[in-house]
Design an enzyme around this catalytic site. Structure first.
Site, PDB file in Angstrom:
ATOM      1  N   SER A 182      42.205 -42.566   2.674  1.00 59.22           N
ATOM      2  CA  SER A 182      41.684 -43.985   3.372  1.00 59.22           C
ATOM      3  C   SER A 182      40.499 -44.803   3.113  1.00 59.22           C
ATOM      4  CB  SER A 182      42.364 -43.794   5.062  1.00 59.22           C
ATOM      5  OG  SER A 182      42.458 -44.961   5.690  1.00 59.22           O
TER       6      SER A 182
ATOM      7  N   ASP B 241      52.481 -49.797   3.135  1.00 59.57           N
ATOM      8  CA  ASP B 241      51.245 -49.067   4.281  1.00 59.57           C
ATOM      9  C   ASP B 241      51.049 -50.120   5.101  1.00 59.57           C
ATOM     10  OD1 ASP B 241      49.027 -48.432   5.068  1.00 59.57           O
ATOM     11  OD2 ASP B 241      48.478 -47.178   3.336  1.00 59.57           O
TER      12      ASP B 241
ATOM     13  N   HIS C 154      51.002 -44.893   5.698  1.00 56.26           N
ATOM     14  CA  HIS C 154      49.544 -44.803   5.624  1.00 56.26           C
ATOM     15  C   HIS C 154      49.348 -43.090   5.568  1.00 56.26           C
ATOM     16  CE1 HIS C 154      45.349 -45.928   5.197  1.00 56.26           C
ATOM     17  NE2 HIS C 154      45.016 -45.125   6.173  1.00 56.26           N
TER      18      HIS C 154
END
Length: 329
Positions: free
Chosen positions: A140, A268, A296
């Protein structure tokens, strides 16, 4: 290499993919030791190790960069550590400044383009372990930071191989994506975590004087407002647009000269599909692993009753290939 990702039966929804691992494996299960590194600007960075590091060319080291408000205790970090240790890798997890529940010393903290700290940490590790190959995995926010660092360093990068997972490579687009629909729930949660972290830091009166007013709830309504009020001014950006432009890694992907895998899911809820690069937007050293599903940092395969964590197979397999290993599993 492992096969393409197929979501677990019963977990095809992007939100289920995103939250399942956090609920299914909520507690840390790998103990680590912590070492503090004094940074050149008078701050400190925490590094966590499940085992003491040794200088050995046959035991490559993987440096893990967590996501926003993550830590060594995050389930996705714990799972990858376990998988890497089983495959005879050494592992180190760098906490970004102020993460892990311990405030850092300076008003600044960390941000989505903060490539200087992991670059400096890689240099420290190279000094400690001159014969040991170093690879990096980022999730991320940590994935965007990693890709930005690799693009900036080009052929000068000391990293042997890298994997970036669920990276918000275009912060302009991703800030809009997370401010829509059910994604707003994630935004609200993350901003609440950031506010608590800042309030903990502001218990120091000197630090509180250097920060904007944390009692003003309007600063925390969305990421764009937060980044314009806190992230940009505290880290030397003109405003939020300057920050998003300069911190986004997508513009640098053609400059990467290290074997790199980018793993993203089209569904996502944090990352806008337009932020995901096409093959023509990356260098020949970049392998795009783009799935329709996965959420995600999810990518949960198998079944609801017998799930498996695809990233924990895919990432070590790619790192093996970057090292020229023929390891199975």
């Amino acid at each position: 290499m492992t096969e393409k990702f197929t979501p677990a039966t019963g977990l095809g929804n992007c939100h289920l993919q995103t939250v399942f691992g956090r609920l299914h494996r909520p507690s840390p299960w790998i103990n680590t030791s912590r070492r503090w590194y004094e940074t050149p600007d008078g701050d400190c960075l925490a590094m966590h190790y499940p085992r003491p590091l040794v200088d050995d060319p046959e035991l490559p080291l993987v440096l893990i960069l967590h996501g926003l408000e993550g830590s060594v205790a995050s389930p996705y970090v714990q799972g990858l550590m376990q998988s890497l240790l089983e495959r005879h890798y050494q592992v180190a997890v760098m906490h970004f400044r102020g993460c892990g529940g311990i405030p850092n010393r300076l008003p600044r903290a960390y941000h989505s383009g903060d490539s200087e700290d992991p670059r400096w940490m890689v240099e420290q590790l190279r000094g400690q372990l001159p014969s040991t190959p170093i690879l990096v995995v980022g999730y991320s926010l940590g994935g965007n930071v990693l890709l930005k660092m690799l693009g900036e360093d080009g052929i000068c990068s000391p990293v042997i191989g890298a994997v970036a997972v669920s990276s918000p490579m275009d912060l302009h687009a991703c800030s809009r994506r997370i401010n829509t629909g059910l994604s707003k729930l994630y935004q609200r949660h993350l901003l609440s975590c950031l506010r608590l972290t800042l309030k903990q830091k502001a218990e120091d009166p000197g630090m509180a004087a250097a920060l904007p007013n944390l009692d003003d709830a309007t600063y925390f309504v969305n990421f764009r407002r937060f980044d314009n009020t806190f992230t940009a001014p505290l880290h030397g950006f003109r405003d939020v647009d300057d920050y998003y432009t300069r911190a986004s890694s997508k513009r640098l992907l053609k400059e990467i000269r290290v074997p790199t895998m980018i793993i993203n899911a089209v569904d996502d809820p944090f990352v806008c599909p337009t932020a995901i690069p096409q093959q023509g937007e990356v260098s020949a050293m970049v392998n795009l692993e783009i799935s329709e599903h996965g959420g995600h940092v999810g990518f949960v395969g198998g079944t609801l009753w017998n799930p498996n964590y695809w990233l924990e197979q895919k990432i070590p397999a790619f790192l093996d290939s970057a090292l020229g290993r023929g390891r199975s599993g």
